[in-house]
Design a protein around this motif. Structure first.
Motif, PDB file in Angstrom:
ATOM      1  N   GLY A  73       0.751  -1.258   0.165  1.00 46.95           N
ATOM      2  CA  GLY A  73       0.065   0.055   0.040  1.00 46.95           C
ATOM      3  C   GLY A  73       0.743   1.185   0.138  1.00 46.95           C
ATOM      4  N   ASN A  74       1.789   1.167   0.723  1.00 45.71           N
ATOM      5  CA  ASN A  74       2.734   2.357   0.548  1.00 45.71           C
ATOM      6  C   ASN A  74       3.439   2.455  -0.544  1.00 45.71           C
ATOM      7  N   ILE A  75       3.897   1.708  -1.274  1.00 45.56           N
ATOM      8  CA  ILE A  75       4.436   1.652  -2.597  1.00 45.56           C
ATOM      9  C   ILE A  75       3.432   2.097  -3.610  1.00 45.56           C
ATOM     10  N   PHE A  76       2.343   1.588  -3.587  1.00 42.63           N
ATOM     11  CA  PHE A  76       1.440   2.210  -4.623  1.00 42.63           C
ATOM     12  C   PHE A  76       1.028   3.563  -4.286  1.00 42.63           C
ATOM     13  N   HIS A  77       0.835   3.995  -3.041  1.00 40.93           N
ATOM     14  CA  HIS A  77       0.537   5.213  -2.399  1.00 40.93           C
ATOM     15  C   HIS A  77       1.349   6.466  -3.006  1.00 40.93           C
ATOM     16  N   HIS A  78       2.920   6.164  -3.028  1.00 40.45           N
ATOM     17  CA  HIS A  78       3.658   6.873  -3.546  1.00 40.45           C
ATOM     18  C   HIS A  78       3.629   6.973  -5.302  1.00 40.45           C
ATOM     19  N   LEU A  79       3.498   5.829  -5.892  1.00 45.48           N
ATOM     20  CA  LEU A  79       3.253   5.649  -7.204  1.00 45.48           C
ATOM     21  C   LEU A  79       2.092   6.652  -8.017  1.00 45.48           C
ATOM     22  N   ASN A  80       1.007   6.376  -6.909  1.00 44.73           N
ATOM     23  CA  ASN A  80       0.004   7.220  -7.391  1.00 44.73           C
ATOM     24  C   ASN A  80       0.156   8.879  -6.916  1.00 44.73           C
ATOM     25  N   GLN A  81       0.852   9.272  -6.110  1.00 41.14           N
ATOM     26  CA  GLN A  81       1.346  10.556  -5.774  1.00 41.14           C
ATOM     27  C   GLN A  81       1.870  11.065  -7.228  1.00 41.14           C
ATOM     28  N   ILE A  82       2.951  10.427  -7.666  1.00 37.98           N
ATOM     29  CA  ILE A  82       3.693  10.888  -8.891  1.00 37.98           C
ATOM     30  C   ILE A  82       2.821  11.116  -9.963  1.00 37.98           C
ATOM     31  N   TYR A  83       1.909  10.021  -9.955  1.00 33.80           N
ATOM     32  CA  TYR A  83       0.733  10.020 -11.453  1.00 33.80           C
ATOM     33  C   TYR A  83      -0.066  11.201 -11.062  1.00 33.80           C
ATOM     34  N   ASN A  84      -0.590  11.466 -10.230  1.00 34.99           N
ATOM     35  CA  ASN A  84      -1.601  12.556  -9.815  1.00 34.99           C
ATOM     36  C   ASN A  84      -0.821  13.933  -9.709  1.00 34.99           C
ATOM     37  N   SER A  85       0.195  13.832  -9.382  1.00 34.55           N
ATOM     38  CA  SER A  85       1.056  15.139  -9.351  1.00 34.55           C
ATOM     39  C   SER A  85       1.223  15.902 -10.814  1.00 34.55           C
ATOM     40  N   LEU A  86       2.030  14.846 -11.488  1.00 33.75           N
ATOM     41  CA  LEU A  86       2.413  15.116 -12.825  1.00 33.75           C
ATOM     42  C   LEU A  86       1.160  15.290 -13.678  1.00 33.75           C
ATOM     43  N   LYS A  87       0.164  14.467 -13.736  1.00 33.55           N
ATOM     44  CA  LYS A  87      -0.985  14.664 -14.514  1.00 33.55           C
ATOM     45  C   LYS A  87      -1.644  16.101 -14.261  1.00 33.55           C
ATOM     46  N   ILE A  88      -1.720  16.594 -13.067  1.00 32.43           N
ATOM     47  CA  ILE A  88      -2.303  17.977 -12.898  1.00 32.43           C
ATOM     48  C   ILE A  88      -1.576  18.978 -13.269  1.00 32.43           C
ATOM     49  N   ILE A  89      -0.307  18.794 -13.090  1.00 34.10           N
ATOM     50  CA  ILE A  89       0.557  20.085 -13.564  1.00 34.10           C
ATOM     51  C   ILE A  89       0.573  20.122 -15.083  1.00 34.10           C
ATOM     52  N   ILE A  90       0.796  19.070 -15.392  1.00 32.20           N
ATOM     53  CA  ILE A  90       0.987  19.041 -16.974  1.00 32.20           C
ATOM     54  C   ILE A  90      -0.283  19.567 -17.840  1.00 32.20           C
ATOM     55  N   LYS A  91      -1.517  19.244 -17.110  1.00 30.26           N
ATOM     56  CA  LYS A  91      -2.709  19.694 -17.686  1.00 30.26           C
ATOM     57  C   LYS A  91      -3.038  21.174 -17.359  1.00 30.26           C
ATOM     58  N   SER A  92      -2.347  21.809 -16.229  1.00 27.01           N
ATOM     59  CA  SER A  92      -2.585  23.219 -15.970  1.00 27.01           C
ATOM     60  C   SER A  92      -1.980  24.235 -16.856  1.00 27.01           C
TER      61      SER A  92
END
Length: 384
Positions: A73-92
């Motif tokens: 869960g900890n591993i996927f938490h951080h991978l999901n953080q990377i995905y959400n962060s980059l997705k939102i920044i790129i679309k901004s």
């Protein structure tokens, strides 16, 4: 129109709901429009503290935050953080300010690269991450996270022009600039005081003369437990001491040492309402943090005491000295533990004349902190 994207890629449920709600409200005071990205469970907790509704200029956009229940869960938490962060920044777009209320540490190198290429404006708030940068720190992250954080200190990283970091309090900013951040980052550190959404309290008039002391915060065997036991032994036996928060240690050890705690706190986190009711029953709240603590973080437990308008007794430290300078006589800070113990043993309940808490509550309100933080944003042209 001044627009900010408030991104919470870390919280679920009640986790840091006090900070989440107050900082979100603060940003809504500064910007015309705020897009609020958060897990649904966290957003519900935040909305509850905002009296059931988001301000009209806040638009909630749901994202999924994975809980850190186990190793995977900890591993996927951080991978999901990377995905959400980059997705939102790129679309901004470039006109929007992007604010992370918690640091997506593993995503920082990617965020830095995107900011260099696109010139987008990003602010990342640092919390406990600062602790791992201290000399002789016992606070540890995994190897990759630690290496990324050390880039903040070692000065080998070239940071994007529009990427800034934020800490919670001017005292933390001063301490970090002296010892933790590289020369390249000296002018990239913003700060605002940890704000809080306070409510109006009706003070409870106590009739009994027995002293009741509350100690707020989670209790772990490796954190302050020996100090609590020592304090209990030196305090008069007829004075009740109640631990107010989650109990992670063996409850029998606490009972053997004459300490009370909220029933069930050894099995699950205590509800906000139950914590509030328990704090209200206390005569004063004692904090046993050493004088050299809280140089790089802020104490959420302190806000619980202020919220319930309880007299605060503690040792001097940078955080308490800074936040309680407007307490208007509702606290007593000491240089040594012996001085504190003597005061607790001799003070009479009827001598505790609490004054109006409105000054400190107003100072730390989101509305007031928004005024101060807006000045910092104007200096770096994140508000035009």
């Amino acid at each position: 129109m001044k627009t900010l994207k408030y991104i919470d890629i870390n919280s679920t449920g009640l986790f840091h709901s006090g900070f989440n709600a107050s900082s979100l409200l603060m940003m809504s005071e500064i910007y015309d429009k705020v897009d609020y990205y958060a897990d649904e469970s966290s957003a519900l907790s935040t909305k509850k503290l905002l009296k059931g509704n988001f301000p009209n200029n806040i638009t909630y956009i749901p994202i999924k935050v994975i809980k850190k229940n186990n190793k995977f869960g900890n591993i996927f938490h951080h991978l999901n953080q990377i995905y959400n962060s980059l997705k939102i920044i790129i679309k901004s777009n470039k006109s929007q300010i992007i604010y992370f209320n918690y640091a997506p540490v593993l995503a920082i190198p990617f965020i830095n690269l995107i900011c260099k290429i696109t010139k987008k404006k990003v602010i990342i708030t640092l919390h406990n991450e600062l602790s791992t940068l201290q000399e002789n720190s016992t606070f540890r992250y995994n190897r990759i996270t630690t290496k990324i954080l050390k880039n903040l200190k070692e000065g080998q990283k070239k940071w994007a022009e529009n990427l800034y970091y934020c800490v919670l309090g001017e005292h933390i900013k001063k301490n970090t600039q002296k010892t933790l951040f590289s020369e390249q980052l000296q002018d990239k550190i913003l700060s605002f005081e940890h704000s809080w959404i306070f409510t109006k309290k009706n003070k409870i008039k106590k009739t009994e003369k027995d002293k009741k002391i509350g100690i707020i915060g989670s209790v772990r065997e490796e954190r302050w437990l020996d100090d609590i036991f020592s304090f209990r032994k030196k305090i008069q036996s007829d004075i009740d001491i109640t631990l107010i928060g989650r109990i992670f240690c063996n409850k029998d050890i606490l009972i053997q040492n004459g300490l009370k705690f909220i029933p069930g706190a050894d099995e699950h986190f205590v509800s906000k309402e139950l914590m509030s009711n328990t704090i209200q029953e206390m005569d004063f709240i004692v904090f046993l943090y050493p004088t050299n603590s809280y140089k790089f973080v802020c104490s959420g437990a302190l806000f619980d005491a202020i919220e319930e308008e309880k007299y605060i007794i503690a040792l001097h430290n940078d955080c308490f000295d800074s936040l309680l300078k407007n307490a208007d006589g509702n606290c007593k800070l000491f240089n040594t533990l012996e001085e504190m113990i003597n005061y607790v043993n001799t003070i009479k309940i009827e001598e505790l004349e609490l004054k109006d808490f409105s000054i400190i509550k107003n100072t730390l309100s989101p509305e007031n902190q928004a005024i101060e933080f807006k000045k910092e944003l104007e200096k770096i042209k994140f508000i035009l």
